[in-house]
Design an enzyme around this catalytic site. Structure first.
Site, PDB file in Angstrom:
ATOM      1  N   ILE A 270       0.844  -1.199   0.000  1.00 14.64           N
ATOM      2  CA  ILE A 270       0.000   0.000   0.000  1.00 14.64           C
ATOM      3  C   ILE A 270       0.878   1.247   0.000  1.00 14.64           C
ATOM      4  O   ILE A 270       0.629   2.207  -0.715  1.00 14.64           O
ATOM      5  CB  ILE A 270      -0.934   0.021   1.230  1.00 14.64           C
ATOM      6  CG1 ILE A 270      -1.904  -1.158   1.195  1.00 14.64           C
ATOM      7  CG2 ILE A 270      -1.700   1.344   1.310  1.00 14.64           C
ATOM      8  CD1 ILE A 270      -2.686  -1.359   2.486  1.00 14.64           C
TER       9      ILE A 270
ATOM     10  N   ILE B 136      -4.480   3.204   8.427  1.00 18.70           N
ATOM     11  CA  ILE B 136      -4.944   2.248   7.426  1.00 18.70           C
ATOM     12  C   ILE B 136      -4.745   0.816   7.930  1.00 18.70           C
ATOM     13  O   ILE B 136      -5.495  -0.095   7.581  1.00 18.70           O
ATOM     14  CB  ILE B 136      -4.187   2.461   6.096  1.00 18.70           C
ATOM     15  CG1 ILE B 136      -4.608   3.802   5.458  1.00 18.70           C
ATOM     16  CG2 ILE B 136      -4.415   1.308   5.117  1.00 18.70           C
ATOM     17  CD1 ILE B 136      -3.800   4.200   4.238  1.00 18.70           C
TER      18      ILE B 136
ATOM     19  N   ARG C 299      -9.480  -9.882   9.105  1.00 19.65           N
ATOM     20  CA  ARG C 299      -8.688  -8.723   9.523  1.00 19.65           C
ATOM     21  C   ARG C 299      -8.252  -8.869  10.977  1.00 19.65           C
ATOM     22  O   ARG C 299      -7.182  -8.427  11.364  1.00 19.65           O
ATOM     23  CB  ARG C 299      -9.496  -7.430   9.335  1.00 19.65           C
ATOM     24  CG  ARG C 299      -9.694  -7.034   7.870  1.00 19.65           C
ATOM     25  CD  ARG C 299     -10.491  -5.735   7.752  1.00 19.65           C
ATOM     26  NE  ARG C 299     -10.674  -5.331   6.350  1.00 19.65           N
ATOM     27  CZ  ARG C 299     -11.667  -5.719   5.584  1.00 19.65           C
ATOM     28  NH1 ARG C 299     -12.565  -6.562   6.055  1.00 19.65           N
ATOM     29  NH2 ARG C 299     -11.767  -5.287   4.346  1.00 19.65           N
TER      30      ARG C 299
ATOM     31  N   ARG D 203     -15.619   1.274  -2.936  1.00 18.26           N
ATOM     32  CA  ARG D 203     -16.187   0.025  -3.454  1.00 18.26           C
ATOM     33  C   ARG D 203     -17.698   0.131  -3.625  1.00 18.26           C
ATOM     34  O   ARG D 203     -18.252  -0.295  -4.654  1.00 18.26           O
ATOM     35  CB  ARG D 203     -15.846  -1.126  -2.503  1.00 18.26           C
ATOM     36  CG  ARG D 203     -14.393  -1.556  -2.573  1.00 18.26           C
ATOM     37  CD  ARG D 203     -14.013  -2.430  -1.402  1.00 18.26           C
ATOM     38  NE  ARG D 203     -12.721  -3.080  -1.620  1.00 18.26           N
ATOM     39  CZ  ARG D 203     -11.974  -3.610  -0.646  1.00 18.26           C
ATOM     40  NH1 ARG D 203     -12.389  -3.540   0.614  1.00 18.26           N
ATOM     41  NH2 ARG D 203     -10.825  -4.185  -0.934  1.00 18.26           N
TER      42      ARG D 203
ATOM     43  N   ASP E 167     -14.181   1.301   1.634  1.00 22.22           N
ATOM     44  CA  ASP E 167     -15.551   0.776   1.650  1.00 22.22           C
ATOM     45  C   ASP E 167     -16.488   1.675   0.840  1.00 22.22           C
ATOM     46  O   ASP E 167     -17.358   1.191   0.123  1.00 22.22           O
ATOM     47  CB  ASP E 167     -16.056   0.660   3.095  1.00 22.22           C
ATOM     48  CG  ASP E 167     -15.238  -0.317   3.922  1.00 22.22           C
ATOM     49  OD1 ASP E 167     -14.773  -1.321   3.357  1.00 22.22           O
ATOM     50  OD2 ASP E 167     -15.061  -0.066   5.134  1.00 22.22           O
TER      51      ASP E 167
ATOM     52  N   ARG F  30      -3.405  -9.383   4.751  1.00 22.17           N
ATOM     53  CA  ARG F  30      -4.156 -10.637   4.901  1.00 22.17           C
ATOM     54  C   ARG F  30      -3.756 -11.645   3.839  1.00 22.17           C
ATOM     55  O   ARG F  30      -3.411 -11.289   2.715  1.00 22.17           O
ATOM     56  CB  ARG F  30      -5.655 -10.367   4.751  1.00 22.17           C
ATOM     57  CG  ARG F  30      -6.308  -9.863   6.002  1.00 22.17           C
ATOM     58  CD  ARG F  30      -7.804 -10.141   5.967  1.00 22.17           C
ATOM     59  NE  ARG F  30      -8.504  -9.307   4.989  1.00 22.17           N
ATOM     60  CZ  ARG F  30      -9.739  -9.568   4.565  1.00 22.17           C
ATOM     61  NH1 ARG F  30     -10.377 -10.650   4.988  1.00 22.17           N
ATOM     62  NH2 ARG F  30     -10.325  -8.776   3.701  1.00 22.17           N
TER      63      ARG F  30
ATOM     64  N   HIS G  14     -14.885  -1.358   9.942  1.00 22.86           N
ATOM     65  CA  HIS G  14     -14.135  -1.691   8.720  1.00 22.86           C
ATOM     66  C   HIS G  14     -13.785  -3.171   8.702  1.00 22.86           C
ATOM     67  O   HIS G  14     -12.643  -3.559   8.473  1.00 22.86           O
ATOM     68  CB  HIS G  14     -12.875  -0.824   8.639  1.00 22.86           C
ATOM     69  CG  HIS G  14     -12.096  -0.995   7.368  1.00 22.86           C
ATOM     70  ND1 HIS G  14     -12.647  -0.774   6.121  1.00 22.86           N
ATOM     71  CD2 HIS G  14     -10.808  -1.367   7.146  1.00 22.86           C
ATOM     72  CE1 HIS G  14     -11.725  -1.007   5.189  1.00 22.86           C
ATOM     73  NE2 HIS G  14     -10.605  -1.367   5.783  1.00 22.86           N
TER      74      HIS G  14
END
Length: 391
Positions: free
Chosen positions: A89, A193, A163, A229, A226, A157, A253
Site C-alpha cells: 500500500i 490504514i 482482519r 467500493r 468501503d 491478509r 471496517h
C-alpha cells in the site's frame, strides 16, 4: 469556482480558466496527449484527469475521489509522512501523494528499502520534496513537523485470514508508530490504514492518552475503501458513472460492521431486496474478494492506496480552508452505543469540525447497525486492553 483536478505534472498545458498554458517541458509518458500548441488532445489517464479539459470545456467531476486535494488555486505547504512506505500500500500511496501540489514535503518511513523508494519518487516532476527514513532511530526526524501522518504499516491478509487475525502483529506495529507520533508530532492528523482498523484506532487513542496529547478530532480510521467500493458496485449495477455516485458507509471496517447506506445514495437508487442483500454482502466482503483473487500474493493494495490518498487529499483541502469537505471515517463517536463508529464527518482546519451522524436509514440498515454492535464493541475493547498493557 472550478476545482482543478489533477497533479501539477499532469495539468501542464491543460485549460486554466479560458486560456491554455503551454507545457514547458517535452511530453513524458503521463503527459502525452496534453496541450500542444493551441489544441488539447485527450490524456491517457482518465482517473487522474476527471474534471480536466475535454474538447474545449472543463467538466467538473462530482465524485470526491483523487481530485480532492489536487490543485485548487492556492497551494498548501503540508508535510505528510507515510509510515510503512515500502509496502504494497505504502508505495502506490506515496506515488499518489507525490502527485499532489497540496504536499510540499513527503517523508517516507519503513524498516527497509525506504531510501530506494524515496530516490525513485524524487525524480517525478512535481513540487513535493521526498526523503526516506529507515529504522527506529530515524523515525523521530521523519515525523518532525508533520501535518499529516498516514500509517499503512503492517502485514497483509492471506487467504483464509480475517482482519482480526492480523491483530497480534499489527497491534504492536501501530502502538509503536503512534507512540512516536504522540512524542514527535502530537498536533498532526493521524490516519490509520493498518488493519484491524476496528482495533487499531482504539489503540492509537489510548497511546495518545498515555502521552497526554489526545485529541479525538485528529485521529482517523481510514474506511474510505468501503465507500469507493460501494460507489463502484452501485454504479456497475445501475449503469452509472462511478465518479458521480456517492454511498455513505458507516459502522466499522470489517465484515458485517461495514454498513453501506444504499438508501442515502446520491443519485437515488433502488434495488429489489434480494439484490440489495447481495450487493451489501459484496461490499462487506470485497476485501476478501481481492485476497482470494491474489491467491496468497497479498490483499487490496492499489485500491487501498487510492482510497487512502483520497482521504488525505480531503483532509488537506479542509485544513487548507476549503468548506464543505465530507468523508466517512472510523472515529471516537457518541452517535451509537459503540464508543467508536464511522459516519460522515465534516472536516475542517483542526480535523473533525462536525460529526454529521447516521441520518435517516431504513429498517434493513437499522438491523445491520444493531447486528454490528457486539463485534464492534469486542474489537474496540481488544484494542483498548492491548494499548493499556503495551510497554
Amino acid at each position: 469556482m472550478l476545482s482543478r483536478a489533477a497533479p501539477a505534472a499532469l495539468r501542464r498545458g491543460l485549460a486554466t480558466g479560458t486560456q491554455l498554458r503551454p507545457a514547458p517541458a517535452p511530453a513524458l509518458p503521463l503527459r502525452r496527449g496534453l496541450a500542444t500548441g493551441t489544441q488539447l488532445r485527450p490524456a491517457p489517464a482518465p482517473a487522474l484527469r476527471r474534471g480536466l479539459a475535454t474538447g474545449t470545456q472543463v467538466r467538473p467531476a462530482p465524485a470526491p475521489a483523487l481530485r480532492r486535494g489536487l490543485a485548487t488555486g492556492t497551494q498548501n505547504n503540508a508535510k505528510v509522512a507515510v509510515l510503512g512506505a515500502s509496502g504494497g500500500i505504502g508505495q502506490p500511496l506515496s506515488l499518489l501523494l507525490k502527485n499532489s501540489p497540496l504536499v510540499s514535503k513527503l517523508s517516507l518511513y519503513d524498516i527497509a528499502h525506504t531510501p530506494g523508494v524515496a530516490a525513485d519518487l524524487s525524480h517525478i516532476e512535481t513540487r513535493a520534496t521526498v526523503k526516506g527514513f529507515m529504522g527506529a532511530e530515524q523515525l523521530p526526524e521523519c515525523l518532525k513537523g508533520c501535518d499529516v501522518v498516514v500509517i499503512p504499516a503492517g502485514v497483509p491478509r492471506k487467504p483464509g485470514m480475517t482482519r482480526d487475525d492480523l491483530f497480534n502483529t499489527n497491534a504492536s506495529i501501530v502502538a509503536t508508530l503512534t507512540t512516536a507520533c504522540a512524542k514527535h508530532c502530537p498536533e498532526a492528523m493521524i490516519c490509520i490504514i493498518s488493519n484491524p482498523v476496528n482495533s487499531t484506532i482504539p489503540i492509537t487513542s489510548e497511546v495518545f492518552k498515555k502521552q497526554g496529547v489526545y485529541n479525538p478530532k485528529k485521529i482517523f480510521g481510514v474506511t474510505t475503501l468501503d465507500i469507493v467500493r460501494a460507489n463502484t458496485f452501485v454504479a456497475e449495477l445501475k449503469g452509472l458513472d462511478p465518479a458521480r455516485v456517492t454511498v455513505p458507509v458507516i459502522g466499522g471496517h470489517a465484515g458485517k460492521t461495514i454498513i453501506p447506506l444504499i438508501s442515502q445514495c446520491t443519485p437515488k437508487v433502488d434495488f429489489p431486496q434480494d439484490q440489495l442483500v447481495k450487493l451489501t454482502g459484496r461490499i462487506q466482503e470485497a476485501g476478501t474478494e481481492v485476497v482470494q483473487a491474489k491467491a496468497g500474493a497479498g490483499s487490496a493494495t492499489l485500491s487501498m492506496a487510492y482510497a487512502g490518498a483520497r482521504f488525505v487529499f480531503s483532509l488537506l483541502e479542509a485544513m487548507n480552508g476549503k468548506q464543505g469537505v465530507v468523508e466517512c471515517s472510523f472515529v471516537k463517536s457518541e452517535e451509537t452505543e459503540s464508543p467508536y463508529f464511522s459516519t460522515p464527518l465534516l472536516l475542517g482546519k483542526n480535523g473533525i469540525e462536525k460529526n454529521l451522524g447516521i441520518g435517516k436509514i431504513t429498517p434493513f440498515e437499522e438491523k445491520m447497525v444493531a447486528e454490528a454492535m457486539a463485534e464492534l464493541k469486542a474489537s474496540i475493547k481488544k484494542g483498548e486492553d492491548f494499548a493499556k498493557n503495551f510497554k
